[in-house]
Scaffold this active site. Sequence first.
Site, PDB file in Angstrom:
ATOM      1  N   HIS A   1       0.860  -1.182   0.000  1.00 41.07           N
ATOM      2  CA  HIS A   1       0.000   0.000   0.000  1.00 41.07           C
ATOM      3  C   HIS A   1       0.896   1.231   0.000  1.00 41.07           C
ATOM      4  CE1 HIS A   1       1.017   0.207   4.234  1.00 41.07           C
ATOM      5  NE2 HIS A   1       0.509  -0.997   4.443  1.00 41.07           N
ATOM      6  N   GLU A   2       0.276   2.407   0.077  1.00 36.79           N
ATOM      7  CA  GLU A   2       1.033   3.663   0.011  1.00 36.79           C
ATOM      8  C   GLU A   2       2.135   3.749   1.063  1.00 36.79           C
ATOM      9  OE1 GLU A   2       1.659   6.530  -1.766  1.00 36.79           O
ATOM     10  OE2 GLU A   2       0.738   5.210  -3.229  1.00 36.79           O
TER      11      GLU A   2
ATOM     12  N   HIS B   1       4.076   1.298   2.174  1.00 40.89           N
ATOM     13  CA  HIS B   1       5.255   0.619   1.615  1.00 40.89           C
ATOM     14  C   HIS B   1       5.859   1.454   0.481  1.00 40.89           C
ATOM     15  CE1 HIS B   1       2.738  -3.004   2.889  1.00 40.89           C
ATOM     16  NE2 HIS B   1       3.842  -3.160   3.590  1.00 40.89           N
TER      17      HIS B   1
ATOM     18  N   ASP C   1       4.791   0.595  12.523  1.00 36.29           N
ATOM     19  CA  ASP C   1       5.276  -0.453  13.419  1.00 36.29           C
ATOM     20  C   ASP C   1       6.419   0.130  14.249  1.00 36.29           C
ATOM     21  OD1 ASP C   1       3.762  -2.933  12.478  1.00 36.29           O
ATOM     22  OD2 ASP C   1       4.541  -2.105  10.621  1.00 36.29           O
TER      23      ASP C   1
ATOM     24  N   VAL D   1       1.785   6.357   7.089  1.00 35.16           N
ATOM     25  CA  VAL D   1       0.937   6.990   6.062  1.00 35.16           C
ATOM     26  C   VAL D   1      -0.521   6.649   6.381  1.00 35.16           C
ATOM     27  CG1 VAL D   1       0.437   7.148   3.587  1.00 35.16           C
ATOM     28  CG2 VAL D   1       2.785   6.782   4.356  1.00 35.16           C
TER      29      VAL D   1
ATOM     30  N   SER E   1      -2.562  -0.107   6.455  1.00 39.15           N
ATOM     31  CA  SER E   1      -2.078  -1.413   6.892  1.00 39.15           C
ATOM     32  C   SER E   1      -2.553  -2.442   5.876  1.00 39.15           C
ATOM     33  CB  SER E   1      -2.680  -1.748   8.264  1.00 39.15           C
ATOM     34  OG  SER E   1      -2.562  -3.131   8.523  1.00 39.15           O
TER      35      SER E   1
HETATM   36  O1  PAF Z   1       6.767  -5.074   8.812  1.00 36.81           O
HETATM   37  C1  PAF Z   1       6.699  -6.138   8.149  1.00 36.81           C
HETATM   38  O2  PAF Z   1       6.047  -6.218   7.108  1.00 36.81           O
HETATM   39  C2  PAF Z   1       7.444  -7.363   8.641  1.00 36.81           C
HETATM   40  O3  PAF Z   1       7.410  -7.457  10.026  1.00 36.81           O
HETATM   41  C3  PAF Z   1       8.892  -7.444   8.111  1.00 36.81           C
HETATM   42  C4  PAF Z   1       9.758  -6.302   8.637  1.00 36.81           C
HETATM   43  C5  PAF Z   1       8.892  -7.427   6.596  1.00 36.81           C
HETATM   44  C6  PAF Z   1       9.542  -8.752   8.573  1.00 36.81           C
HETATM   45  O4  PAF Z   1       8.829  -9.862   8.140  1.00 36.81           O
END
Ligand code: PAF
Length: 292
Positions: free
Chosen positions: A43-44, A46, A159, A185, A194
């Site tokens: 999503h945005e 990432h 996170d 975001v 999420s």
């Molecule tokens: O944040 C996430 O998507 C996951 O915890 C990660 C950092 C890719 C590890 O699997």
Amino acid sequence: MIILGHDQSGSNAPSLIEAVRSWRGQLPAGESLALVPTMGALHEGHLSLVRAAREECDQVALTIFVNPTQFAPGEDLSEYPRTLKKDLEKARKAGVDLVWLGQAELLYPPGFSTEVIVPELSERLCGLSRPHHFGGVCIVVLKLFNIFQPTHAYFGEKDLQQVTIIERMTRDLNLPLEIVSRPLVREPDGLAMSSRNVRLSDEERVTALSLSTVLGQIVSSHAAGEMNVEKLLKDARSLLPAEVSLEYLEILDRSSLQPLQDLSESQDAVTCLAARVGEVRLIDNMALVHPQ
Ligand code: PAF
């Protein structure tokens, strides 16, 4: 864009690691390499990491791997959204150089037993209800760092506990890379982005909005001069609808993640929560702004 792991079967899976090492080895000396580890369903949030990585580094590698070791039995590993085709398209458009699709049998061969734990930071907040979660995150992130040898790795601040633990692991183990954290975001209405949001029903999606609303309420009451942590939290809790099952709501010091008693002394406070809306577990956080 290079895609490693698309049509690989378990039998030739080890070549996926060799393939990354050989790609890495061919990069011009001195080039920076950004790693953006994800579990897919991009999503945005990432994509904002990818864009920052694209601007700041010469090469950008994105990994997509729904890591089983960070899910306990009974958690949502099998329900976790998987949208590979769309993810690859988004990664391509965002300018990723290489996408790597991890495989459990490759990363966790029979007999795998090594643990990496950052105890104190992992035991609180999300670690209370998910005691093995951060051990699973640390092991897979450390493995990815070893495989890719990135100069930079990008993580989202949604996170917050995860990125704090990864920063600590990197420092404690003298890992030769820079951890870059980027702001959370939000959807236009305020819900934190999420991958799990797609699992909310229309009704739950409306209920979930209350999470960012209560955090916003804490931020604005504090900005208006309220210093009493207990009162801020109590008022905020009273705003949550009954359909929200709250796991925690806290006001913490950003770097130690320890609860704050006195807001007048802290310059770097954050309020964060975890809650279930229906079956879906969501987390969110907001930085506090000091009253002028
Ligand atoms: O944040 C996430 O998507 C996951 O915890 C990660 C950092 C890719 C590890 O699997």
